[in-house]
Design a protein around this motif. Structure first.
Motif, PDB file in Angstrom:
ATOM      1  N   VAL A  12       0.842  -1.193   0.000  1.00 10.22           N
ATOM      2  CA  VAL A  12       0.000   0.000   0.000  1.00 10.22           C
ATOM      3  C   VAL A  12       0.878   1.244   0.000  1.00 10.22           C
ATOM      4  O   VAL A  12       2.049   1.199   0.375  1.00 10.22           O
ATOM      5  CB  VAL A  12      -0.953   0.051   1.214  1.00 10.22           C
ATOM      6  CG1 VAL A  12      -1.924  -1.117   1.193  1.00 10.22           C
ATOM      7  CG2 VAL A  12      -0.163   0.064   2.518  1.00 10.22           C
ATOM      8  N   GLN A  13       0.299   2.352  -0.421  1.00  8.58           N
ATOM      9  CA  GLN A  13       0.988   3.632  -0.373  1.00  8.58           C
ATOM     10  C   GLN A  13       0.833   4.277   1.004  1.00  8.58           C
ATOM     11  O   GLN A  13      -0.099   3.968   1.748  1.00  8.58           O
ATOM     12  CB  GLN A  13       0.443   4.581  -1.433  1.00  8.58           C
ATOM     13  CG  GLN A  13       0.769   4.187  -2.857  1.00  8.58           C
ATOM     14  CD  GLN A  13       0.337   5.240  -3.856  1.00  8.58           C
ATOM     15  OE1 GLN A  13      -0.567   6.028  -3.590  1.00  8.58           O
ATOM     16  NE2 GLN A  13       0.982   5.266  -5.003  1.00  8.58           N
ATOM     17  N   SER A  14       1.748   5.172   1.317  1.00  2.00           N
ATOM     18  CA  SER A  14       1.633   5.940   2.552  1.00  2.00           C
ATOM     19  C   SER A  14       0.259   6.598   2.635  1.00  2.00           C
ATOM     20  O   SER A  14      -0.240   7.141   1.657  1.00  2.00           O
ATOM     21  CB  SER A  14       2.706   7.012   2.627  1.00  2.00           C
ATOM     22  OG  SER A  14       3.998   6.447   2.713  1.00  2.00           O
ATOM     23  N   GLY A  15      -0.336   6.519   3.823  1.00  2.00           N
ATOM     24  CA  GLY A  15      -1.666   7.066   4.027  1.00  2.00           C
ATOM     25  C   GLY A  15      -2.788   6.085   3.761  1.00  2.00           C
ATOM     26  O   GLY A  15      -3.941   6.373   4.097  1.00  2.00           O
ATOM     27  N   GLY A  16      -2.465   4.946   3.195  1.00  3.63           N
ATOM     28  CA  GLY A  16      -3.464   3.946   2.899  1.00  3.63           C
ATOM     29  C   GLY A  16      -3.806   3.090   4.103  1.00  3.63           C
ATOM     30  O   GLY A  16      -3.269   3.274   5.198  1.00  3.63           O
ATOM     31  N   SER A  17      -4.700   2.129   3.878  1.00  2.00           N
ATOM     32  CA  SER A  17      -5.189   1.275   4.956  1.00  2.00           C
ATOM     33  C   SER A  17      -5.141  -0.190   4.561  1.00  2.00           C
ATOM     34  O   SER A  17      -5.245  -0.543   3.381  1.00  2.00           O
ATOM     35  CB  SER A  17      -6.632   1.636   5.315  1.00  2.00           C
ATOM     36  OG  SER A  17      -6.739   2.959   5.783  1.00  2.00           O
ATOM     37  N   LEU A  18      -4.989  -1.039   5.557  1.00  2.00           N
ATOM     38  CA  LEU A  18      -5.082  -2.479   5.402  1.00  2.00           C
ATOM     39  C   LEU A  18      -5.778  -3.056   6.623  1.00  2.00           C
ATOM     40  O   LEU A  18      -5.662  -2.508   7.721  1.00  2.00           O
ATOM     41  CB  LEU A  18      -3.709  -3.135   5.278  1.00  2.00           C
ATOM     42  CG  LEU A  18      -2.976  -3.064   3.947  1.00  2.00           C
ATOM     43  CD1 LEU A  18      -1.591  -3.683   4.109  1.00  2.00           C
ATOM     44  CD2 LEU A  18      -3.741  -3.779   2.850  1.00  2.00           C
ATOM     45  N   ARG A  19      -6.468  -4.161   6.416  1.00  2.00           N
ATOM     46  CA  ARG A  19      -7.058  -4.903   7.519  1.00  2.00           C
ATOM     47  C   ARG A  19      -6.502  -6.320   7.510  1.00  2.00           C
ATOM     48  O   ARG A  19      -6.721  -7.066   6.555  1.00  2.00           O
ATOM     49  CB  ARG A  19      -8.574  -4.947   7.406  1.00  2.00           C
ATOM     50  CG  ARG A  19      -9.262  -5.513   8.657  1.00  2.00           C
ATOM     51  CD  ARG A  19     -10.711  -5.839   8.387  1.00  2.00           C
ATOM     52  NE  ARG A  19     -11.466  -6.058   9.609  1.00  2.00           N
ATOM     53  CZ  ARG A  19     -12.624  -6.707   9.664  1.00  2.00           C
ATOM     54  NH1 ARG A  19     -13.171  -7.196   8.553  1.00  2.00           N
ATOM     55  NH2 ARG A  19     -13.249  -6.847  10.831  1.00  2.00           N
ATOM     56  N   ASN A  85      -3.860   5.130   7.869  1.00  2.00           N
ATOM     57  CA  ASN A  85      -2.798   6.123   7.736  1.00  2.00           C
ATOM     58  C   ASN A  85      -1.419   5.479   7.850  1.00  2.00           C
ATOM     59  O   ASN A  85      -0.560   5.913   8.618  1.00  2.00           O
ATOM     60  CB  ASN A  85      -2.970   7.222   8.793  1.00  2.00           C
ATOM     61  CG  ASN A  85      -2.094   8.428   8.532  1.00  2.00           C
ATOM     62  OD1 ASN A  85      -1.681   8.683   7.397  1.00  2.00           O
ATOM     63  ND2 ASN A  85      -1.789   9.171   9.586  1.00  2.00           N
ATOM     64  N   LEU A  86      -1.222   4.453   7.057  1.00  2.00           N
ATOM     65  CA  LEU A  86       0.029   3.702   7.115  1.00  2.00           C
ATOM     66  C   LEU A  86       1.219   4.546   6.681  1.00  2.00           C
ATOM     67  O   LEU A  86       1.105   5.414   5.810  1.00  2.00           O
ATOM     68  CB  LEU A  86      -0.072   2.453   6.254  1.00  2.00           C
ATOM     69  CG  LEU A  86      -0.893   1.324   6.889  1.00  2.00           C
ATOM     70  CD1 LEU A  86      -1.354   0.332   5.835  1.00  2.00           C
ATOM     71  CD2 LEU A  86      -0.072   0.620   7.968  1.00  2.00           C
TER      72      LEU A  86
END
Length: 122
Positions: A12-19, A85-86
């Protein structure tokens, strides 16, 4: 046999999310303290989130506070880590775990998941 199987990692890109999900088998997950750990290359494995069996005690590492949420679904016997907010520094292999009280040191982990890779690009 006791087993934790993780899924949901990815790029993922910076600011993205994952579960991330972690399905338990061979035991009832809701009876135990559960946690998520991560390990970046060349670094020690660290606990990032922990939830007590009763659900009334939650611990997050400082860098995860306000961004990560640990939860569980008793009916599905599955635990989760919602990561929002990764940041690039979150890049690591993430492991779910069952073990001692929160905050949970690695030496008190009873069951480890196999790990799932999370990569955050800048």
């Amino acid at each position: 046999q006791l087993q934790l199987v993780e899924s949901g990692g990815g790029l993922v890109q910076s600011g993205g999310s994952l579960r991330l999900s972690c399905a338990a088998s061979g035991f009832t997950l809701d009876y135990y303290n559960i946690a998520w750990f991560r390990q970046a290359p060349g670094k020690e494995r660290e606990e990032v989130a922990c939830l007590s069996g009763s659900g009334d005690s939650i611990h997050y590492i400082d860098s995860a506070k306000g961004r990560f949420t640990i939860s569980k679904n008793a009916a599905k016997n599955t635990m989760y880590l919602q990561m929002n907010n990764l940041k690039p520094e979150d890049t690591a292999v993430y492991y779910c775990a069952r073990g001692g009280p929160c905050p949970m040191p690695g030496r008190l982990v009873e069951v480890w998941g196999q790990g799932t890779l999370v990569t955050v690009s800048s």
